[in-house]
Structures are given as structure tokens and as C-alpha cells.
Design a protein around this motif. Structure first.
Motif, PDB file in Angstrom:
ATOM      1  N   SER A 133     -34.027   9.241  15.025  1.00  0.00           N
ATOM      2  CA  SER A 133     -33.551   8.564  13.816  1.00  0.00           C
ATOM      3  C   SER A 133     -34.118   7.157  13.756  1.00  0.00           C
ATOM      4  CB  SER A 133     -32.026   8.510  13.812  1.00  0.00           C
ATOM      5  OG  SER A 133     -31.568   7.718  14.898  1.00  0.00           O
ATOM      6  N   GLY A 134     -33.956   6.521  12.610  1.00  0.00           N
ATOM      7  CA  GLY A 134     -34.473   5.171  12.445  1.00  0.00           C
ATOM      8  C   GLY A 134     -33.816   4.159  13.351  1.00  0.00           C
ATOM      9  N   VAL A 135     -32.555   4.368  13.707  1.00  0.00           N
ATOM     10  CA  VAL A 135     -31.865   3.397  14.555  1.00  0.00           C
ATOM     11  C   VAL A 135     -32.285   3.531  16.009  1.00  0.00           C
ATOM     12  CG1 VAL A 135     -29.809   4.759  15.161  1.00  0.00           C
ATOM     13  CG2 VAL A 135     -29.603   2.279  14.833  1.00  0.00           C
ATOM     14  N   LEU A 136     -32.821   4.698  16.396  1.00  0.00           N
ATOM     15  CA  LEU A 136     -33.289   4.893  17.773  1.00  0.00           C
ATOM     16  C   LEU A 136     -34.779   4.577  17.834  1.00  0.00           C
ATOM     17  CD1 LEU A 136     -31.368   8.030  19.083  1.00  0.00           C
ATOM     18  CD2 LEU A 136     -31.372   5.736  20.068  1.00  0.00           C
ATOM     19  N   SER A 137     -35.060   3.312  17.647  1.00  0.00           N
ATOM     20  CA  SER A 137     -36.428   2.815  17.778  1.00  0.00           C
ATOM     21  C   SER A 137     -36.427   1.721  18.831  1.00  0.00           C
ATOM     22  CB  SER A 137     -36.924   2.251  16.449  1.00  0.00           C
ATOM     23  OG  SER A 137     -36.178   1.102  16.080  1.00  0.00           O
ATOM     24  N   GLU A 138     -37.605   1.446  19.384  1.00  0.00           N
ATOM     25  CA  GLU A 138     -37.675   0.440  20.451  1.00  0.00           C
ATOM     26  C   GLU A 138     -37.245  -0.926  19.940  1.00  0.00           C
ATOM     27  OE1 GLU A 138     -40.757  -1.229  23.884  1.00  0.00           O
ATOM     28  OE2 GLU A 138     -41.407   0.314  22.460  1.00  0.00           O
ATOM     29  N   GLU A 139     -37.586  -1.237  18.664  1.00  0.00           N
ATOM     30  CA  GLU A 139     -37.217  -2.544  18.129  1.00  0.00           C
ATOM     31  C   GLU A 139     -35.702  -2.708  18.078  1.00  0.00           C
ATOM     32  OE1 GLU A 139     -41.200  -1.402  17.142  1.00  0.00           O
ATOM     33  OE2 GLU A 139     -39.299  -0.404  16.687  1.00  0.00           O
ATOM     34  N   VAL A 140     -34.998  -1.673  17.620  1.00  0.00           N
ATOM     35  CA  VAL A 140     -33.532  -1.756  17.533  1.00  0.00           C
ATOM     36  C   VAL A 140     -32.931  -1.818  18.931  1.00  0.00           C
ATOM     37  CG1 VAL A 140     -31.447  -0.597  16.740  1.00  0.00           C
ATOM     38  CG2 VAL A 140     -33.500  -0.566  15.323  1.00  0.00           C
ATOM     39  N   LEU A 141     -33.454  -1.027  19.850  1.00  0.00           N
ATOM     40  CA  LEU A 141     -32.926  -1.044  21.215  1.00  0.00           C
ATOM     41  C   LEU A 141     -33.123  -2.415  21.857  1.00  0.00           C
ATOM     42  CD1 LEU A 141     -33.968   2.442  22.633  1.00  0.00           C
ATOM     43  CD2 LEU A 141     -31.780   1.738  21.689  1.00  0.00           C
ATOM     44  N   ARG A 142     -34.257  -3.052  21.583  1.00  0.00           N
ATOM     45  CA  ARG A 142     -34.484  -4.387  22.144  1.00  0.00           C
ATOM     46  C   ARG A 142     -33.553  -5.414  21.498  1.00  0.00           C
ATOM     47  NH1 ARG A 142     -37.851  -5.006  25.879  1.00  0.00           N
ATOM     48  NH2 ARG A 142     -39.489  -3.484  26.314  1.00  0.00           N
TER      49      ARG A 142
END
Length: 1306
Positions: free
Chosen positions: A437-446
Motif C-alpha cells: 500500500s501507499g503507506v508502506l513505503s520507505e519514506e513513510v517508515l522513515r
């Protein structure tokens, strides 16, 4: 499918031929494929358990030595030959010892189901030690190695293992249902890699066991499942040994697996009864049909009575105006009491009017003295203290829980979504294709990792303690509770799969899977961990652990939300949960945690604003609810102030009677109005101060509701008294003071009737078990009593001074100035009274209009009865928040994304013997436990979560304690010699004194002495890879014991289904209590259990929602009790007049019914706040109804209709001016309040109460009295001409003798 089976066999044969010629040329019974150990596997970099690989040796099996045979009987008993035959094996003692360690690791998890544990052990026993090993094993890869003595060796690093499909399926079937009591999940979750329990199959299960990257397997094993009836060829014979079914005991002395671990062992479980269907009659709503029939019957009865009356009239029995009837004994008693009251009030009014200054001083001293108690006032804001009685079951259970386990943990939570961000596909080299999903991206995780780093570094100042507070000072640290560091804090987040380490999140590695080589990164690790959260090492080349930084697992249903069908990588929300320790309010550390939560809200608020363009961030802290309620209360104080100001202005302007513009300043009553308002406020403050002196706390709802109520009652009395004085004429020779006394004698009994009814009503309402309702009722009762006393003293004195000022032609507000003396030119301008006389009374009491009015209100009453059943019971959390609160966004996200509900504990009290065999079996759920044990019963309930509201079964310290004691593992060991002889030996210890020091010598239940000795060791044993069953963290706070080791209380944690509404929370509480009562009844039958032992459910919300189990019944009783004094006081003070009292009671009851019905139409739920307003509604309804009833009962007009018109005109105008027009302006202002509670329960509900009460009092009651009201009465011994005098002594006033227009036959 024979063709498919043959094809599969041919393929297997071809694969086998590629390797057989060189590494395993002999496939024959009695031959090995490998033997002895050849060191470590050079291809395995990270191994959780150091194990050696075997040496290639396609040679005959060896006869077991005595040492090997002894160990073989323990580890692999099926391989031991009986009847003195020689046992051959393909393993030496070192291999068998390593196998024992491996079996012990799995046995810790699987031993609760003996069949599974034995089948799983047999897989490895056959693979490593079977004398026929070469029959089903084919070595495919080896590496060169040199032994310590220089001898060259070939180390096996990969081999094929051939099993019959039925054998492998049977082994898998025996294990797939085995539970992990600590988590409520399945053991197979830890044994199937990325697939977890939901997607695990036999092949996937075995593939994970043979994966060299799983952290446990020392080499790669390629499991080949051969379809039944086929042969691979080249001498290979697939293993088809016996596999035990999970419902099959291994021997006569052992038990089959329990129902919780083996569905086949479950007795038939009857589904709980479905909730009763809605009451229907045919296809129609049954309640609607019954209410319709009721209206039809009432309408028919009413119309029939009218027709009968008309027929009698046509037959010559035209009713004459009712002559005054001679009074009976009860009537004479009533008349006598009226005379006494009238004389007393007349004397008192005259006395007060003669000495106004002294009376005002005394009233001010009394009110001021009592109001001084406000300095000791305590405002209760804790919802528990407001709505839950100290003696209630939920409060008692909360106190028991807090005493033995400490207060419930505090939750601080952040929910992050990425609306509008597109998802992406990912092709994993190892794990296959997945959508992210869009929320499970490296940018969001960082970004999420950055937030957690900020919170970890955040400090807050605690002013009372005078120190800085950090997260480690207040966090819940289950594995290091005494000296926690930041890394020990229990923080559940998806970034914990990387131990909250940005470097690990950025890791990449090259990995080959089969013939495909590619790069693995954080996505591969995440895919693996969400399906196997208990893994200490993934199967990718990253070789990372899935365990959180604090050492516990992170379950995906807690860290992720909004995913379809367990597709966790498609989650729409990331959930971060901080668990903090809770402390009693008098504990200094309570200030610490409040301070840190304030800092938490600041940091997350800044994060929300910073990332608002890309992310939606919802958040809350444990303190948020109370903070927001207090904030909105402060914000809405100006709204309440404006509301009261509007009411004050109206009273000040409406109280005067103006005859000419030039006399406005003289005839104005602003000072008198302000004095009347001061009397009302003085009564409110005096009552609150008096109760504060008695030690009773108050609440914000009392401050908001009681002044409105008392203002309605007080203003009504003020208007009645002042307007009665304005409309009465001074008699010849009567002094000003005597005139005031005479007017007071006319109106005071009516004021006394209403006030006394309301006081008794509220005193009975104080019998409620809800603290807020009880305190409100007591405050209201005292305030109305004080208001009556101050009105007949202080306000009478103020009126006397105002009359003296007006007669002296002095200006209002500035009595130093004035004009020439002279009386008014005529009566003042009046609006309401002429309107009622000329328009409403003739229309309402017309011969054709009256039946329509009765039928209309009967219809409204029946409709109200039906709508009452549609009113939702409860109060959703969202309604307690203002519309601009950040909590509304959090509640919306919580309801949308949360996949699991709150933890629910099943708590056992003292009086149960856990240490006895019967007691243990009554609790546990593993093999040998009772089928109706505590944990089994809760497990059955999860099968019907739509009824039980329990989604995840309870963890069980008893089950894990039994597994921990299992002698096949290394969890419970004792030092056998040395300085620590007799002490506990941890599973991580390699001390020689621990060898053979198992706590129990066989798999059995511990004795009472063993139970009491070993339980504390278990509770404080930290879980490790060698012993995952250690109780520290999971259970160390789950058992409360005294100094002697007696268990005083214990708890078993389950999880609720996600609950959205207060109705669901209430239903969940009801279902949990029913389940606990069933368990209690079962456990009381266990020998040694005390009769007072019980099991009860507990979660943090129960204390709030318990009220909704009884609020309907309690409301009915409370309101019924409020109606009783209304009838009784009316009956007594109206001279035992049954008809008038019954009309009063019926009208007030109809007001309540229609009010509750209107609540359903306007979306006002029923709860304790609504109940408080409904109790207040009874008091306001008395004002609408009782004054008119009194006026009718004592009117001297000849017929019922004429008397009804007389009462409507004379008293109705005062009621409208004093109650309706006093309340409505203030109520309308409340529509602008921010708090939804105020808008719904104070604006909407009070508007409903006022309008419904006005309609019934002004429209229905006069018509009802015109039909059923009593005839006028003359006391015995009097003449008809004396009636006026009697009326004057009672409630009469000059307006009652006016000819009412529209009079018709009564």
C-alpha cells in the motif's frame, strides 16, 4: 488421478538420478546416507542454535552403544528395538545429543499436544538416526572438510528427503491446531515462515524446517512428498512411518491432545442461542402494531364516551352547569388545611413586608453563610467517579484488579495513513509477488521512525516533582521492569520489525533462490515478519530478527490496520502504540506520566503539522479524553454566560407592567428582577455550598443543569407572584403590607405545591445508584427548597421595597431620582393574557376542537411509546468531544482501521487451589485438562465471536507453566551440586551442575510442593530461544501471591473483537459476564474450591459501560418515583381531589413519554446524562401542569370548559411567561456551544422538554380538565356566596371570577 501420480513419480525419479550416482549410490534397508558430525556449514552465516552438519557415509548402520541406546529411549523411542534385539542407528552420541536439544526446543512449544510433539520429533529422529536412512534420503551437495586428525571428509550441506504424502499430511494435521497460550495464536505460526498459520500447508511446513536460512536448520533439506501409490525408483522407498492422530493417546497412561489444540478432540459445541429476533406480527413491526392498536382502542373508547354523552343529551338529559358540590370529610380536611396555609402565608407576607430590611439581611446571611461552603467544593471530573457507583460490581472488580495487578496500562497511540498515495507491486526473490500500500513505503517508515526517535528523546518537566521525566521513567518494560532503558520500553510499531533501527531498514543483500538471483531489502523482511512475528531470524540474506527492540513480538494486527483478509502488506494504516505504566492519582509518579503524555501530544502534533501534505496523522494519549472535556467546558463557559444573560435580560424586561412611556423608568422592574435572579442563584450556591460542607463533591453537569432548572422554577414563581400583585386591587382600608400578605396567601400554596412535589421528586431521584444522578438530585432538591424559602422571604421583602419605590414614583435602578407622584393611567400593556383570552381559549375549548386535541395527543403518546423503543442506549465516545477536537479524527481512524479490540482479562479471586491436579486441570487447555476448563471454555467462545465478542482466546500461565516444567526441555532445571545446589538453573546456562537436573523426572502434573516451589521461578524466567516459555513479561504480573506463596488472584488475557458503538461495548460486557459466570459455576465444582470463589471479566471500559446494563430499568424506576410525590402532594394539597391529581399525573407522564419519543427523532441517545435531564423534566413539567390544575380546581366558573378557559387565561399566561419564555432564549443560545454533549443533551433535549411541556400544559391539560375535571366545591356549612372567600384562601385570584369566553357545556 493415477496418471498424475505416475507423472510425479517419474519426475522424482529423474531428479533422483541426477545425484544418486555420486553421493548416495546405495538405497537399501540397514544403510545410512550420512554419519557422525563434520563441523559447521560454511554457507550458514547466522545460526540461532549452533549445530554441525553430518559427514557423508553411505555405509551400513551401526549398532547403538549403551550410551546412545539410553539417550535414544528418551529422544526417539520408536527407533529402539525391543525383545533384546540389537538396535542399529545412523547417528552417534554427538548427533543424538544435538537432536535432543533440537527436540527440546520444539517440545517446549509442542509438548502440550503429545501426538504432535511425538510426530515432529519422529521426523528428525528418522532423518538423522533411522537405520534405514538411505532408503528415503538422497544427498545432493557436499563440501570438502579436513578432520582434526588430517583425514579428508565430505560434509553434507544439502539432501533430499522422501516422505509418503499420507505420512507427512498426518504429521502436519496433528500439529496445525496446537496453540501458543502466551499469544492466543498457533504454534504453526512459528514453524511455517512467511506463510504463517493461515496459509501453511504440509509442503510449506516441511520446507521451512529444511530451510538453512531459518536460523535453526544447519543444512538445506529438500523435502519431496511422494503421492500415495507411486515409487520414485532407483531403490528409494519414501518414509511412511506411523503418525499419531492428535485425538489419539500415545499410550494408556497418556492423554490425547486437548480440544484447544486438536479440533478432532472437541466435543460437539452447541452454538449459543441467537439473539431474539425483532418482535414482529406478520411482516409488520410488532411494537408499531401494538401501539397502533392501543391508539385505536383509546380513540374508540374516547369517541364512544362522547357519543354516549351526546345521545344522553338528545334524550333530554342536557347537563346543567355543575353546581358546587357539598364537601365530604376529606374535602373538609383539605379546606381546613388550605385555610391554615392561607392564614399562615398571609401573616408571614404581611410581616415580611413590614420589615423588609431585616428579612433581606437574614436571608443574605443564611444564603451567604451556606454559599461560603463553596470554598471546600470538590469538582469531580473523573468519569468513573461520576457514573459508576462505588459499590457497583464494576467498581468493586476494578478495585480488586488494581489491588492485585496494578492499574490498567495507559495507552498512547498514533495512527498514520497516506491518503492518495498509490500502492506498488513487489516481486520478492524469496517470497514471491506482493502488493504494498501507499503507506508502506520507505519514506513513510522513515518518517515514522523519526517520530519514534523524537519521542524516545523527549523529556517533560514535572513541576510538583521538580524533575525531568523521560520515556524510560514511565514506560511499560515487560522484560526489564526494575531498571528499564529506552530500548526496554514496550512500543508496538511496524518499524520494530527492524528494532527501530534506520540502518537495518536500509539494508540490502544479494540472494539466490533456486536459479533466480536478486536483491532483498526491507520489503522482504517485512513480508516475512508479518506472517511469522515470533521469528528470531528471517529466511532472507538480510538475516534479521522479527522481534521488537524490547524483546517481545510485534503482532501485525496490532501494528497495522485496514488490510484485507490478512494481506498485511496492503494495510492502509500504520499504528504506533506506547504502553505506559499507570499509577494511582495520589502517587507522585502519576504526575510524571501526565507530564510525559503532554509532551507526547506536543511532539505528535508537530509531526502531524509537518507531514500534513502527505500523511494523515490521528493520535491520542490516555489523558486526552479528560483534557478535551475540560477544554471544551472552559471554551463553552462564555456560551453559558450569554445564555444566562439572555434569560436575565428577558426577566428584567418582562416583569414590568408599563402604562405610559413617561412612567417606564418608574414601572420598570429591573432591580426586582435582578433581586429575583439573585434569589435563584443564592439558592443554587447555598445548596452546593451546604453539600460541599457535608463532603459531597459536585460536577460540571450540576453547574450546567441545576441553575437552569431552578431558574425555570424560580422565574415561574416570580412571574406568578409579581403579576398576581399587579393584577390585584388593594381593598378599602388595606395597607400595602396587608395587600402583599393577601397576594402571597393566594399564590404561595400553589408555589408550595410545585416546590414540595419537586423536592420530594428529586429526593427520591437521589436513590439512584449513579453518583452523578444522585448528587444532581440532592443539589436540585436543596436548591428548589432554598429557592422557595428565599422567595417567600427575601423576594417578598424585595417586592415590598419595590412597591414602596413605585408608589413614591422613584426611578428603577436609581431610586434617588423620580417624578411627580401619581398612579398609573390604567392597566399596563399585556400581550399574553389577551392573546390567550381572545384566540387560544375560544379555539382550543370549542366543542369541535376539543375531541381533535385529545385524539392528537393520544396519537402523540402512542407514537412516543413506539419511538421510546427506538432510542439508542449509550453514549459513544465521539459525542463527548467538541467538534474541533483532534480526538474525533482519532476515533474515526480507530473505528476504520483497528483489527482487534481491547484486551479482556478473566480474573480469578482467592479460594481456588491451582496447585492440586484437579485445580490445574480445571484451568489448563493442554492434554489431560478438563474439556470444560477455564481456557477451553473461553476458546469455545471465540468460535462464536459474533455473540461472545471475544476474538482471540485467553493466554494461560498455567499451560505455559506445565510446558515449562516438561522434562524433555531445558526450561526448568536445578543445580545438582556446587554452591548453587538446589537453586534454579536458567536455560541459557551451560553449567555442568545443571545436566540431568530437570525439575520433574517425567511428564506429569507437579505435586503441590513442586507447584509452589517452581511457580516463582517460572514467573521470573526470561524467555529465550532455548526456552520460549519463560514467564517474565507475559505472566510475571498475572499471578498475585502472598508471602506464603498462596495465589490470591490470577488473570487470563483474551482480546475482544473491535467494538465501535456503546451498544457493542455493553453487549460485550454482558456476554463476558455470562461467560465468566459459566466458568465460575464449573470451577466451584472442583474439589477444594471455596464457595465464594468466582471468575469475573475485566477491561478498562467496563466501569464506564456497566451503567448501560441497568440505566433503562433505573431510569424507569427513578422517573416513576419522581411521579409518585407529584400525585401525592397534589392529592393532599388540593383537598383529596383525585381527578385533578390524576390529570396532573397523566399529563406529566405523557410529557415524559413524548419527550423520550422525540429523542429518537432528533438523535438524542438515552444515558445517564439524558436521565438527569429527564428527572429535571419532571420538575419543569410540574411547573407547566400543577399551576394550571390548581387554578382549575379552585376556579368558581360554572362549567368545566369555562373553568378550563379561566385557568388557561389566568394561570397559563404566567406559566408561559415564567417557564417557557424564560427557558427558550437561554436554550437557543446553547445551540452555539462547541461541545456536542451540550448541543445534544442541553440544547436539543431541553428544547424538547420545554416545547413538549408547553404543548401539554397549554393545550392538552385544559381540554382534559374540561372533560374529566372535578366540579366546583363548597365547604360544608358555607353558602355558595362564600366560595370566593374559600378560593381566595386557597389559590384563587380575581382573574378566576372573570367570565371566560368560549365557555360551553362542561
Amino acid at each position: 488421478m493415477p496418471g498424475s501420480a505416475a507423472l510425479a513419480g517419474a519426475v522424482l525419479g529423474a531428479l533422483l538420478a541426477l545425484a544418486a550416482a555420486t553421493l548416495t549410490p546405495i538405497h537399501r534397508a540397514g544403510y545410512c546416507a550420512f554419519y557422525e558430525e563434520c563441523g559447521r556449514n560454511p554457507e550458514v552465516n547466522v545460526s540461532l542454535v549452533q549445530s554441525n552438519v553430518p559427514c557423508l557415509s553411505n555405509t551400513p548402520a551401526r549398532a547403538a552403544t549403551s550410551a546412545v541406546l539410553a539417550l535414544l529411549r528418551t529422544v526417539c523411542p520408536e527407533l529402539v528395538r525391543e525383545d533384546n534385539e540389537t538396535t542399529f542407528v545412523c547417528c552417534n552420541l554427538a548427533q543424538l545429543s544435538a537432536l535432543q536439544l533440537s527436540v527440546a526446543l520444539s517440545g517446549t512449544v509442542l509438548s502440550r499436544c503429545p501426538a504432535c510433539a511425538r510426530n515432529f520429533a519422529n521426523l528428525y529422529c528418522n532423518n538423522i538416526c533411522s537405520p534405514d536412512q538411505s532408503l528415503f534420503t538422497n544427498v545432493t551437495r557436499v563440501v570438502n572438510r579436513t578432520a582434526a586428525d588430517g583425514t579428508p571428509q565430505l560434509a553434507v550441506i544439502e539432501y533430499q528427503c522422501f516422505y509418503r504424502q499420507y505420512y507427512a499430511d498426518a504429521a502436519f494435521a496433528s500439529c496445525k491446531g496446537v496453540r501458543l497460550p502466551a499469544t492466543g495464536g498457533y504454534a504453526i505460526d512459528t514453524m511455517c515462515g512467511r506463510y504463517g498459520a493461515r496459509l501453511c500447508t504440509t509442503q510449506r511446513w516441511l520446507d521451512f524446517q529444511g530451510d538453512k536460512n531459518n536460523g535453526l536448520a544447519p543444512l538445506q533439506i529438500d523435502y519431496r512428498l511422494v503421492p500415495n501409490g507411486t515409487q520414485p525408483g532407483d531403490g528409494v522407498e519414501p518414509l511412511g512411518a506411523q503418525a499419531w492422530r492428535c485425538d489419539q493417546p500415545l499410550s494408556d497412561e497418556e492423554q490425547a491432545c486437548s480440544c484447544q489444540d486438536c479440533a478432532e478432540s472437541c466435543p460437539p459445541v452447541a452454538a449459543p442461542a441467537d439473539p431474539p429476533p425483532p418482535f414482529r406480527l406478520g411482516d409488520a413491526d410488532g411494537a408499531l402494531v401494538l401501539c397502533g392498536l392501543l391508539f385505536g382502542l383509546l380513540a374508540i373508547a374516547f369517541v364512544s364516551a362522547l357519543l354516549c354523552r351526546r345521545r344522553r343529551s338528545k334524550e333530554g338529559f342536557t347537563p346543567q352547569p355543575a353546581a358546587p358540590r357539598a364537601a365530604g370529610c376529606s374535602a373538609r380536611l383539605g379546606d381546613a388545611s388550605h385555610r391554615v396555609l392561607a392564614r399562615a402565608f398571609r401573616w408571614w407576607g404581611t410581616l415580611v413586608a413590614r420589615h423588609p430590611a431585616a428579612v433581606l439581611a437574614a436571608a443574605a446571611v443564611l444564603a451567604g453563610g451556606l454559599s461560603a461552603g463553596l470554598v471546600t467544593l470538590r469538582l469531580t471530573t473523573d468519569p468513573v467517579e461520576l457514573w459508576s457507583a462505588p459499590g457497583s460490581r464494576a467498581r468493586q472488580e476494578k478495585a480488586f484488579y488494581d489491588e492485585h495487578f496494578g492499574p490498567f496500562l495507559r495507552t498512547n497511540q498514533v495512527i498514520v495513513t497516506a491518503p492518495g498515495q498509490p500502492g506498488s507491486g513487489y516481486e520478492s526473490v524469496v517470497l514471491g509477488a506482493k502488493n504494498f500500500s501507499g503507506v508502506l513505503s520507505e519514506e513513510v517508515l522513515r518518517a515514522l521512525l523519526e517520530l519514534q526517535e523524537q519521542l524516545a528523546a523527549a523529556t517533560a518537566w514535572a513541576p510538583v516533582a521538580g524533575r525531568e521525566v523521560t520515556l524510560s521513567d514511565v514506560c511499560y518494560a515487560p522484560l526489564n521492569p526494575s531498571q528499564p532503558s529506552l530500548g526496554d520500553c514496550c512500543v508496538n510499531s511496524v518499524t520494530q520489525y527492524f528494532q527501530n533501527n534506520g540502518t537495518r531498514l536500509a539494508l540490502t543483500a544479494t540472494q539466490t533462490s533456486g536459479k533466480v538471483t536478486g536483491t532483498v531489502d526491507w520489503r522482504d523482511h517485512l513480508i516475512y515478519c508479518v506472517n511469522s512475528p515470533l521469528s528470531f531470524k528471517d529466511i532472507t540474506a538480510l538475516e534479521l530478527s522479527c522481534m521488537a527492540q524490547y524483546g517481545g513480538p510485534v503482532f501485525p494486527y496490532i501494528a497495522l490496520g485496514g488490510y484485507p483478509d490478512s494481506e498485511y502488506t496492503e494495510a492502509e494504516a500504520l499504528i504506533v502504540t506506547y504502553s505506559l505504566n499507570n499509577f494511582p492519582r495520589d502517587d507522585p509518579r502519576h504526575e510524571w506520566v501526565l507530564s510525559w503524555e503532554s509532551r507526547f501530544l506536543e511532539v505528535v502534533g508537530d509531526f502531524q503539522r509537518t507531514h500534513s501534505p502527505n500523511l494523515s496523522v490521528a493520535f491520542m494519549a490516555e489523558r486526552s479524553l479528560e483534557d478535551e472535556i475540560n477544554r471544551t467546558t472552559a471554551d463553552d463557559i462564555p456560551v453559558f454566560a450569554v445564555s444566562y444573560l439572555v434569560v436575565f435580560v428577558y426577566i428584567a424586561l418582562a416583569l414590568g407592567e408599563y402604562t405610559a412611556w413617561r412612567r417606564v423608568l418608574v414601572e420598570s422592574k429591573v432591580t426586582l428582577a435582578l433581586g429575583g435572579i439573585a434569589v435563584v442563584l443564592g439558592a443554587v450556591f447555598a445548596s452546593m455550598g451546604f453539600l460541599a460542607l457535608l463532603g459531597l463533591p459536585s460536577s460540571l453537569i450540576i453547574i450546567e443543569v441545576v441553575p437552569f432548572l431552578v431558574l425555570a422554577v424560580g422565574a415561574d414563581n416570580i412571574f406568578i407572584f409579581v403579576q398576581e400583585y399587579q393584577q390585584s386591587q388593594r381593598e378599602p382600608g388595606e395597607t400595602r403590607e396587608q395587600h402583599i400578605g393577601r397576594v402571597l396567601a393566594r399564590v404561595a400554596p400553589s408555589m408550595l405545591l410545585c416546590s414540595l412535589s419537586e423536592v420530594i421528586c428529586f429526593l427520591l431521584g437521589a436513590l439512584s445508584s449513579m453518583p452523578a444522578v444522585r448528587t444532581f438530585a440532592l443539589t436540585a432538591a436543596l436548591a428548589i427548597a432554598f429557592d422557595f424559602l428565599l422567595q417567600i422571604s427575601g423576594f417578598v421583602a424585595l417586592l415590598a421595597l419595590d412597591v414602596r419605590r413605585q408608589e413614591a414614583a422613584r426611578f428603577d435602578l436609581c431610586c434617588c431620582c423620580g417624578m411627580e407622584k401619581g398612579g398609573p393611567a390604567g392597566p399596563g400593556v399585556r400581550l399574553l393574557r389577551p392573546l390567550l383570552r381572545r384566540c387560544l381559549a375560544p379555539l382550543l375549548l370549542h366543542r369541535l376542537a376539543r375531541p381533535v386535541v385529545v385524539l392528537l395527543f393520544l396519537f402523540l403518546a402512542c407514537a412516543g411509546l413506539y419511538l421510546m423503543l427506538q432510542v439508542p442506549v449509550g453514549l459513544d465516545q465521539e459525542l463527548s468531544m467538541p467538534k474541533d477536537s483532534y480526538m474525533l479524527q482519532y476515533f474515526a481512524a480507530l473505528n476504520q482501521y483497528l483489527a482487534v479490540g481491547l484486551p479482556t482479562y478473566f480474573v480469578t479471586t482467592g479460594g481456588y487451589d491451582f496447585s492440586s491436579t484437579n485445580g490445574t486441570n480445571g484451568i489448563c487447555s493442554s492434554a489431560g485438562c478438563d474439556s470444560d476448563s477455564l481456557t477451553n471454555t473461553i476458546q469455545y467462545a471465540t468460535l462464536f465471536s459474533n455473540v461472545s465478542y471475544i476474538a482471540i482466546p485467553a493466554n494461560s500461565w498455567v499451560d505455559d507453566f506445565l510446558d515449562w516444567l516438561n522434562p524433555t526441555g531445558r526450561c526448568c532445571r536445578i543445580h545438582r551440586f556446587g554452591n548453587l545446589t538446589g537453586e534454579f538453573c536458567p536455560s541459557t546456562s551451560s553449567d555442568l551442575s545443571c545436566l540431568g537436573g530437570q525439575c520433574l523426572n517425567a511428564t506429569r502434573r507437579p505435586t503441590v510442593e513442586e507447584f509452589e516451589r517452581f511457580l516463582p521461578w517460572f514467573l521470573h524466567d526470561r524467555p529465550t530461544l532455548q526456552c520460549a516459555k519463560g514467564g517474565l513479561g507475559a505472566y510475571d504480573t498475572a499471578v498475585s501471591m502472598d508471602a506464603n506463596g498462596t495465589i490470591l488472584a490470577s488473570r487470563f488475557m483474551a482480546y475482544q473483537s473491535p467494538l465501535r458503538t456503546s451498544q457493542e461495548y455493553t453487549a460485550a460486557l454482558r456476554a463476558a459476564r455470562a461467560l465468566a459466570e459459566e466458568i465460575t459455576a464449573t470451577l466451584r465444582r472442583v474439589p477444594g474450591t471455596r464457595p465464594d470463589f468466582r471468575v469475573f471479566p475485566y477491561t478498562v471500559t467496563y466501569v464506564y459501560y456497566e451503567q448501560y446494563l441497568t440505566v433503562v430499568a433505573e431510569g424507569v424506576v427513578t422517573l416513576a418515583l419522581c411521579l409518585v410525590p407529584t400525585f401525592a402532594v397534589s392529592f393532599l394539597l388540593l383537598g383529596m381531589d383525585l381527578r385533578s391529581s390524576a390529570a396532573t399525573l397523566l399529563t406529566i407522564a405523557m410529557i415524559l413519554v413524548d419527550t423520550v419519543g422525540a429523542m429518537a427523532l432528533w438523535g438524542v441517545p438515552y444515558n445517564a446524562v439524558a436521565l438527569i435531564n429527564l428527572v429535571a423534566a419532571v420538575g419543569i413539567s410540574v411547573e407547566f401542569v400543577s399551576h394550571l390544575t390548581c387554578a382549575f380546581a379552585l376556579s368558581t366558573q360554572p362549567g368545566r370548559a369555562a373553568r378550563a378557559a379561566d385557568a388557561l387565561v389566568t394561570m397559563g399566561s404566567k406559566v408561559v411567561a415564567g417557564v417557557a419564555l424564560t427557558n427558550l432564549p437561554g436554550i437557543v443560545v446553547l445551540a452555539f456551544a462547541k461541545a456536542q454533549l451540550i448541543q445534544i443533551f442541553f440544547f436539543r433535549l431541553n428544547l424538547i422538554i420545554t416545547l413538549v411541556g408547553l404543548a401539554h400544559g397549554l393545550l392538552f391539560l385544559p381540554v382534559l380538565l374540561s372533560y374529566v375535571g372535578p366540579s366546583p366545591r363548597v365547604p360544608a356549612g358555607d353558602t355558595q356566596g362564600d366560595t370566593k372567600g374559600v378560593a381566595g384562601l386557597a389559590l384563587g385570584n380575581p382573574g378566576f371570577q372573570e367570565k371566560a369566553p368560549g365557555s360551553g357545556p362542561g
